[in-house]
Design a protein around this motif. Structure first.
Motif, PDB file in Angstrom:
ATOM      1  N   ALA A 126       0.810  -1.223   0.000  1.00 48.10           N
ATOM      2  CA  ALA A 126       0.000   0.000   0.000  1.00 48.10           C
ATOM      3  C   ALA A 126       0.843   1.273   0.000  1.00 48.10           C
ATOM      4  O   ALA A 126       0.474   2.262  -0.638  1.00 48.10           O
ATOM      5  CB  ALA A 126      -0.930  -0.001   1.215  1.00 48.10           C
ATOM      6  N   LEU A 127       1.975   1.255   0.700  1.00 45.90           N
ATOM      7  CA  LEU A 127       2.716   2.495   0.931  1.00 45.90           C
ATOM      8  C   LEU A 127       3.892   2.732  -0.016  1.00 45.90           C
ATOM      9  O   LEU A 127       4.301   3.884  -0.204  1.00 45.90           O
ATOM     10  CB  LEU A 127       3.203   2.552   2.384  1.00 45.90           C
ATOM     11  CG  LEU A 127       2.093   2.591   3.449  1.00 45.90           C
ATOM     12  CD1 LEU A 127       2.682   2.739   4.831  1.00 45.90           C
ATOM     13  CD2 LEU A 127       1.098   3.706   3.167  1.00 45.90           C
ATOM     14  N   VAL A 128       4.484   1.674  -0.575  1.00 44.73           N
ATOM     15  CA  VAL A 128       5.514   1.881  -1.600  1.00 44.73           C
ATOM     16  C   VAL A 128       4.804   1.795  -2.945  1.00 44.73           C
ATOM     17  O   VAL A 128       4.374   0.721  -3.363  1.00 44.73           O
ATOM     18  CB  VAL A 128       6.647   0.835  -1.515  1.00 44.73           C
ATOM     19  CG1 VAL A 128       7.701   1.127  -2.593  1.00 44.73           C
ATOM     20  CG2 VAL A 128       7.287   0.858  -0.138  1.00 44.73           C
ATOM     21  N   LEU A 304      13.040   4.033   4.385  1.00 46.53           N
ATOM     22  CA  LEU A 304      12.759   3.870   5.811  1.00 46.53           C
ATOM     23  C   LEU A 304      11.718   2.772   6.035  1.00 46.53           C
ATOM     24  O   LEU A 304      11.860   1.955   6.947  1.00 46.53           O
ATOM     25  CB  LEU A 304      12.266   5.189   6.412  1.00 46.53           C
ATOM     26  CG  LEU A 304      11.945   5.160   7.914  1.00 46.53           C
ATOM     27  CD1 LEU A 304      13.170   4.762   8.727  1.00 46.53           C
ATOM     28  CD2 LEU A 304      11.408   6.505   8.380  1.00 46.53           C
ATOM     29  N   LEU A 305      10.701   2.746   5.184  1.00 49.12           N
ATOM     30  CA  LEU A 305       9.687   1.702   5.312  1.00 49.12           C
ATOM     31  C   LEU A 305      10.298   0.320   5.087  1.00 49.12           C
ATOM     32  O   LEU A 305       9.999  -0.629   5.821  1.00 49.12           O
ATOM     33  CB  LEU A 305       8.548   1.941   4.321  1.00 49.12           C
ATOM     34  CG  LEU A 305       7.423   0.893   4.335  1.00 49.12           C
ATOM     35  CD1 LEU A 305       6.747   0.833   5.698  1.00 49.12           C
ATOM     36  CD2 LEU A 305       6.399   1.193   3.254  1.00 49.12           C
ATOM     37  N   MET A 306      11.159   0.195   4.081  1.00 50.64           N
ATOM     38  CA  MET A 306      11.819  -1.089   3.822  1.00 50.64           C
ATOM     39  C   MET A 306      12.620  -1.548   5.036  1.00 50.64           C
ATOM     40  O   MET A 306      12.611  -2.728   5.393  1.00 50.64           O
ATOM     41  CB  MET A 306      12.757  -0.978   2.607  1.00 50.64           C
ATOM     42  CG  MET A 306      12.066  -0.698   1.286  1.00 50.64           C
ATOM     43  SD  MET A 306      13.284  -0.402  -0.039  1.00 50.64           S
ATOM     44  CE  MET A 306      12.354   0.674  -1.138  1.00 50.64           C
ATOM     45  N   ALA A 338      -5.310   4.683   3.185  1.00 53.04           N
ATOM     46  CA  ALA A 338      -4.875   5.925   2.540  1.00 53.04           C
ATOM     47  C   ALA A 338      -3.905   5.635   1.391  1.00 53.04           C
ATOM     48  O   ALA A 338      -4.001   6.249   0.318  1.00 53.04           O
ATOM     49  CB  ALA A 338      -4.219   6.843   3.563  1.00 53.04           C
ATOM     50  N   GLY A 339      -2.980   4.696   1.620  1.00 55.29           N
ATOM     51  CA  GLY A 339      -2.002   4.350   0.585  1.00 55.29           C
ATOM     52  C   GLY A 339      -2.663   3.754  -0.643  1.00 55.29           C
ATOM     53  O   GLY A 339      -2.315   4.106  -1.784  1.00 55.29           O
ATOM     54  N   ILE A 340      -3.630   2.874  -0.441  1.00 56.49           N
ATOM     55  CA  ILE A 340      -4.352   2.263  -1.560  1.00 56.49           C
ATOM     56  C   ILE A 340      -5.169   3.324  -2.292  1.00 56.49           C
ATOM     57  O   ILE A 340      -5.228   3.335  -3.530  1.00 56.49           O
ATOM     58  CB  ILE A 340      -5.253   1.119  -1.063  1.00 56.49           C
ATOM     59  CG1 ILE A 340      -4.384  -0.049  -0.565  1.00 56.49           C
ATOM     60  CG2 ILE A 340      -6.188   0.645  -2.170  1.00 56.49           C
ATOM     61  CD1 ILE A 340      -5.152  -1.157   0.106  1.00 56.49           C
TER      62      ILE A 340
END
Length: 354
Positions: A126-128, A304-306, A338-340
């Protein structure tokens, strides 16, 4: 007996097989995307068209000018094959494969339920943004390989030439990975005074980049590396757009920082991420300081997410109280939704608009 060995082999390597199956889906979908002008992938296709006309001397000169020989060699191979749409397939597959492999492998070691793994995997999806993984794959591929090196080095205690190569290769896929290599070297420093001094210097460079960029131009002249530095530190700052997506990424980073700090607070005595934090905490500082720079913020937020995937998974596994679970699970689902929501219109434009 052979069947027993096969079962044992599959059980031992289940993380790899599951990661391969899941990663193949977005990679196959990616094959059917033909980029239009304005997308980075469209520019990559134009590079490959140029490469088809190069002799060996032209090719070497181009590799040196671009400064990213690993990815340029990949472009050249695809150009010679002639099917340009293969270009985005392998990087997309590798990104998801490595990310899912790390999650599944870590969960297997720590006996974490696959439901929690699935949730963290959904957070990643969703976020990347898919458009970046496929259309701007140089940085996403470089970053996930570097994240794999950190995982194997810090969490699995692997060493040797193979790990060193995993740290170095990303730098020749996307030049911004040199920043992470520098942070990895800084993370080796044990003297706190020296470490604080270096962090202060990094902070000054990121806050007041203009004189340092100008100095680099005078010393090194105009080349691909200097152009990138100028784009990231000067042009990117002037292009900043105070959009909802910009504030969404800032909120995402703040939440990831909260996860990291809360996990460390809960595990003061025995923290499996103690060594990993040496790099992660430096990355947190760089992410905070990169907030005024549009291009850096997008890329470093993804990095950072990774890096936080494993710590996020570990935190979910350690939560016991109902209030804790409600807060963190609730926040994760809000970010997922939100990401989707952000990605759906982009995906539609990629595939549905001719």
């Amino acid at each position: 007996m052979n069947l027993d060995k096969l079962k044992e082999h599959f059980k031992k390597n289940i993380a790899i097989y599951i990661a391969i199956i899941i990663a193949a889906i977005p990679a196959i979908i990616g094959y059917f995307w033909t980029p239009r002008q304005g997308y980075d992938l469209y520019e990559y296709y134009s590079w490959m068209q140029k490469m088809n006309t190069f002799n060996m001397q032209d090719l070497v000169s181009y590799f040196i000018y671009r400064g990213e020989p690993v990815v340029m060699l990949y472009f050249y191979v695809i150009a010679k094959i002639g099917n340009f749409q293969l270009l985005q397939v392998l990087p997309t597959f590798l990104f998801y494969f490595i990310a899912f492999y790390m999650l599944i492998d870590y969960a297997k070691q720590k006996e974490i339920s696959y439901k929690k793994v699935a949730l963290v995997a959904i957070v990643l999806i969703a976020l990347v943004e898919y458009i970046y993984i496929m259309g701007c794959f140089r940085y996403t591929l470089a970053y996930i390989i570097f994240a794999l090196a950190l995982y194997l080095n810090y969490m699995k205690k692997k060493k040797g030439i193979g790990i060193a190569l995993l740290y170095i290769i990303p730098c020749f896929i996307h030049l911004s990975a040199f920043i992470f290599l520098a942070l990895r070297i800084v993370a080796l420093i044990k003297n706190k005074k020296v470490l604080i001094t270096i962090i202060s210097i990094i902070a000054v460079v990121l806050i007041f980049p203009q004189p340092f960029v100008e100095f680099a131009k005078q010393i090194l002249g105009e080349n691909s590396l200097i152009n990138k530095i100028n784009y990231y530190f000067i042009e990117s700052r002037s292009e900043i757009q105070l959009s909802l997506q910009y504030f969404f990424r800032i909120a995402q980073n703040l939440f990831l920082i909260l996860i990291s700090l809360y996990y460390d607070w809960r595990h003061k005595k025995e923290n499996p991420f103690k060594d990993y934090n040496k790099f992660l905490n430096l990355m947190l500082i760089v992410v905070i300081l990169s907030t005024p720079y549009q291009a850096m913020l997008v890329r470093f937020t993804d990095m950072l997410l990774m890096l936080m995937l494993l710590k996020m998974l570990a935190l979910l596994h350690s939560l016991k109280e109902k209030k804790e679970k409600c807060f963190f699970y609730g926040c994760l689902w809000l970010f997922i939704i939100a990401g989707i929501r952000i990605q759906i219109p982009v995906f539609g434009l990629m595939y549905m608009v001719q």
